[in-house]
Design a protein around this motif. Sequence first.
Motif, PDB file in Angstrom:
ATOM      1  N   ALA A  45       0.468  -1.609  -8.424  1.00 18.44           N
ATOM      2  CA  ALA A  45       1.682  -1.236  -9.151  1.00 18.44           C
ATOM      3  C   ALA A  45       1.932   0.248  -8.979  1.00 18.44           C
ATOM      4  N   ILE A  46       3.195   0.626  -8.719  1.00 14.39           N
ATOM      5  CA  ILE A  46       3.558   2.046  -8.623  1.00 14.39           C
ATOM      6  C   ILE A  46       4.530   2.343  -9.754  1.00 14.39           C
ATOM      7  N   VAL A  47       4.193   3.307 -10.600  1.00 16.16           N
ATOM      8  CA  VAL A  47       5.056   3.650 -11.723  1.00 16.16           C
ATOM      9  C   VAL A  47       5.483   5.112 -11.635  1.00 16.16           C
ATOM     10  N   GLY A  48       6.621   5.425 -12.262  1.00 23.85           N
ATOM     11  CA  GLY A  48       7.087   6.818 -12.284  1.00 23.85           C
ATOM     12  C   GLY A  48       8.349   7.052 -11.476  1.00 23.85           C
ATOM     13  N   LEU A  49       9.383   6.244 -11.705  1.00 26.46           N
ATOM     14  CA  LEU A  49      10.696   6.422 -11.115  1.00 26.46           C
ATOM     15  C   LEU A  49      10.704   6.474  -9.586  1.00 26.46           C
ATOM     16  N   PRO A  50      10.007   5.541  -8.948  1.00 23.22           N
ATOM     17  CA  PRO A  50      10.130   5.510  -7.484  1.00 23.22           C
ATOM     18  C   PRO A  50      11.408   4.777  -7.081  1.00 23.22           C
ATOM     19  N   ASP A  51      12.067   5.185  -6.008  1.00 24.25           N
ATOM     20  CA  ASP A  51      13.203   4.403  -5.524  1.00 24.25           C
ATOM     21  C   ASP A  51      12.668   3.343  -4.567  1.00 24.25           C
ATOM     22  N   THR A  52      13.543   2.539  -3.978  1.00 22.02           N
ATOM     23  CA  THR A  52      13.061   1.395  -3.191  1.00 22.02           C
ATOM     24  C   THR A  52      12.173   1.829  -2.031  1.00 22.02           C
ATOM     25  N   SER A  53      12.486   2.976  -1.406  1.00 25.61           N
ATOM     26  CA  SER A  53      11.685   3.383  -0.251  1.00 25.61           C
ATOM     27  C   SER A  53      10.250   3.665  -0.652  1.00 25.61           C
ATOM     28  N   VAL A  54      10.065   4.223  -1.872  1.00 20.30           N
ATOM     29  CA  VAL A  54       8.696   4.443  -2.341  1.00 20.30           C
ATOM     30  C   VAL A  54       8.082   3.112  -2.750  1.00 20.30           C
ATOM     31  N   GLY A  55       8.910   2.225  -3.323  1.00 23.71           N
ATOM     32  CA  GLY A  55       8.428   0.889  -3.687  1.00 23.71           C
ATOM     33  C   GLY A  55       7.830   0.188  -2.472  1.00 23.71           C
ATOM     34  N   GLU A  56       8.473   0.394  -1.313  1.00 27.62           N
ATOM     35  CA  GLU A  56       7.970  -0.225  -0.094  1.00 27.62           C
ATOM     36  C   GLU A  56       6.642   0.371   0.354  1.00 27.62           C
ATOM     37  N   ALA A  64      -1.746  -0.506   5.939  1.00 26.01           N
ATOM     38  CA  ALA A  64      -2.271   0.569   6.791  1.00 26.01           C
ATOM     39  C   ALA A  64      -3.758   0.779   6.539  1.00 26.01           C
ATOM     40  N   ILE A  65      -4.152   0.738   5.281  1.00 26.59           N
ATOM     41  CA  ILE A  65      -5.569   0.949   4.971  1.00 26.59           C
ATOM     42  C   ILE A  65      -6.410  -0.175   5.571  1.00 26.59           C
ATOM     43  N   ARG A  66      -5.924  -1.412   5.440  1.00 27.09           N
ATOM     44  CA  ARG A  66      -6.686  -2.548   6.019  1.00 27.09           C
ATOM     45  C   ARG A  66      -6.725  -2.448   7.543  1.00 27.09           C
ATOM     46  N   ASN A  67      -5.560  -2.165   8.159  1.00 26.77           N
ATOM     47  CA  ASN A  67      -5.504  -2.113   9.628  1.00 26.77           C
ATOM     48  C   ASN A  67      -6.294  -0.946  10.186  1.00 26.77           C
ATOM     49  N   ALA A  68      -6.554   0.044   9.349  1.00 23.94           N
ATOM     50  CA  ALA A  68      -7.352   1.186   9.801  1.00 23.94           C
ATOM     51  C   ALA A  68      -8.842   0.892   9.653  1.00 23.94           C
ATOM     52  N   GLY A  69      -9.169  -0.306   9.171  1.00 24.99           N
ATOM     53  CA  GLY A  69     -10.570  -0.717   9.132  1.00 24.99           C
ATOM     54  C   GLY A  69     -11.263  -0.461   7.809  1.00 24.99           C
ATOM     55  N   PHE A  70     -10.511  -0.110   6.775  1.00 24.98           N
ATOM     56  CA  PHE A  70     -11.104   0.087   5.449  1.00 24.98           C
ATOM     57  C   PHE A  70     -10.782  -1.122   4.574  1.00 24.98           C
ATOM     58  N   THR A  71     -11.520  -1.228   3.468  1.00 28.94           N
ATOM     59  CA  THR A  71     -11.227  -2.347   2.568  1.00 28.94           C
ATOM     60  C   THR A  71     -10.252  -1.892   1.504  1.00 28.94           C
ATOM     61  N   TRP A  72      -9.377  -2.786   1.133  1.00 27.52           N
ATOM     62  CA  TRP A  72      -8.467  -2.540   0.022  1.00 27.52           C
ATOM     63  C   TRP A  72      -9.169  -3.066  -1.222  1.00 27.52           C
ATOM     64  N   PRO A  73      -9.201  -2.309  -2.301  1.00 26.40           N
ATOM     65  CA  PRO A  73      -9.949  -2.754  -3.486  1.00 26.40           C
ATOM     66  C   PRO A  73      -9.440  -4.097  -4.004  1.00 26.40           C
ATOM     67  N   ASP A  74     -10.354  -4.991  -4.303  1.00 23.71           N
ATOM     68  CA  ASP A  74      -9.992  -6.326  -4.779  1.00 23.71           C
ATOM     69  C   ASP A  74      -9.824  -6.295  -6.294  1.00 23.71           C
ATOM     70  N   ARG A  75      -9.144  -5.272  -6.760  1.00 18.75           N
ATOM     71  CA  ARG A  75      -8.955  -5.106  -8.201  1.00 18.75           C
ATOM     72  C   ARG A  75      -7.555  -4.614  -8.487  1.00 18.75           C
ATOM     73  N   ARG A  76      -7.324  -4.257  -9.712  1.00 19.34           N
ATOM     74  CA  ARG A  76      -5.999  -3.804 -10.105  1.00 19.34           C
ATOM     75  C   ARG A  76      -5.837  -2.321  -9.742  1.00 19.34           C
ATOM     76  N   VAL A  77      -4.890  -1.998  -8.867  1.00 22.37           N
ATOM     77  CA  VAL A  77      -4.667  -0.602  -8.465  1.00 22.37           C
ATOM     78  C   VAL A  77      -3.349  -0.127  -9.071  1.00 22.37           C
ATOM     79  N   THR A  78      -3.409   0.925  -9.848  1.00 18.36           N
ATOM     80  CA  THR A  78      -2.188   1.484 -10.430  1.00 18.36           C
ATOM     81  C   THR A  78      -1.970   2.882  -9.870  1.00 18.36           C
ATOM     82  N   VAL A  79      -0.782   3.115  -9.335  1.00 19.36           N
ATOM     83  CA  VAL A  79      -0.413   4.437  -8.824  1.00 19.36           C
ATOM     84  C   VAL A  79       0.648   5.014  -9.748  1.00 19.36           C
ATOM     85  N   ALA A  80       0.366   6.164 -10.340  1.00 25.89           N
ATOM     86  CA  ALA A  80       1.344   6.821 -11.212  1.00 25.89           C
ATOM     87  C   ALA A  80       1.851   8.070 -10.511  1.00 25.89           C
TER      88      ALA A  80
END
Length: 539
Positions: A45-56, A64-80
Amino acid sequence: MPQASSMPQASSMQHARVRSAVLIGVQAHVVDVEVDIGVGLPGLAIVGLPDTSVGEARERVRTAIRNAGFTWPDRRVTVALGPAGLPKRGAGLDLAIACAVLAAQGTLDPRALAGMLIVGELRLDGTVHAVPGALAMALCAREIGVGVIMPGRMAAEARLLPGLVVRHLDALVAAVRGGGAPDGGGGAAALLGPSGGGAAPAPGPATGASDHDRHPVTPLEPLPDLADVRGHDAARLALEVAAAGGHHLAMVGPPGVGKSLLAERMPGLLPPLTDAERVAVLAVHGAVDSPLRASVAAGRPTFIAPHHTVGRTAMVGGGSGMDVRVGLVTLAHRGVLFLDEAAEFPGSVLDALRQPLEAGRIVVHRTGFRATLPAEFQLLLASNPCPCGPPPGGQCACTPHARRRYLTRISGPILDRIDIRLTLRAPSRAELRGPAGEASATIATRIRVARERAAHRLAAGGWLLNARVPGAHLRHLPPPAGSHLLDDALDRGRLSPRGVDRVLRVAWTCADLNGRSRPDSDDVGLALALRDPHGAWTG
Ligand SMILES: [Zn+2]
């Protein structure tokens, strides 16, 4: 949250905070990017008045993180994203969000990010791409006392700022890889790429590696030179005085007489931009990815010549909603704005020039933020004498009424700020066959000396150019030797009190060009003549 106390994993919540920036108009504003990896259903989830381009960014960052060979956390990620009131547009926050996620889950050492402002767009394959506004963001970073991490193409621009730490992405690549040395230029593009194998960086100039570093810069076309203009002695002199004092200039003459030819030669007379001006103007042009960047980087003042069909927002900027559009007056900052066929511009567009002409900037007020667009330019106006625009030597088909009204379309408040006015006539055959005129470089030398003289004299008041000196200050100076000419013109109603101020300003510039410590009667006489008292301009 009522169930918070029953969460045994609370202490395992992971958190990271990095700095990034967004562009509003031509200025960058700091954005705090906070990431929490906590309990809850896996998701982002991304919060803090992002417009659609940031939503994307949700999709871009995760993939990108997965394709770069890292793991994406299998938990709840909040970006403020903060501060909350600031509109957040564009993809430039991607890299900061990805770095904060990697730091929060312990993949990336937060120390590699501390004290830096991180900007860049992520593609799905994990490559990092430039976004507009490198220099604006670097200025913002310097102001708050942090360094920048950005893709190579942006870093090359940011390096123009002295006293700023600019880290190419290589440093981050090394940090991601646990301090290992980055491999060659490719590593710069694939910032998040795994240390062995993985996605190859995308080719093309937009990738992280700097194209400035790799390719020689294409040489710029030489500026148009006054040596190519035959005749027009009065206009050449008017241009010289205008360039020396920073005076706005208006010229009227039949089509084809050479108005554009003369106007285009103004940038070649002006002194090159100072380092500080170059940074300020390049920040503007970088923010809108303008094609004039190379020319500005070389120190050339811009020459902006809009067509008369231009709209108000395109001319002065602004717009509506969260959008802050950059206008042509801002692209002309510290350069020249040339309005050919000036009387054909809509009245609303000409009127909108009042604010920048008075304040040197456009201020856009919106709920939650305010944007300032610099717009300090030298105005050159040109016009045909009448609507039909007869060819040189041809017959005018307009009624006397239409002829009289035509130039009054350029309203008083605009014309009032124009110190030098000129009526052009076609050069005679003898003039056209005559010797070439003085070259721009020679005239520019005189202009530079005159400007230095003026700047030295005006320094106490904080001005650089005679054109910027307020009338009240001029009137407090001892009257110049020829001031009886002004009193005379004032008494006969040929000059208004503001007109007297304009003549005085120009007289000081003439004195500066003539190497005199104050204007004499010749300077005042010339300044009066440069108001074109018997020509087409009135008011
Ligand atoms: Zn006509």
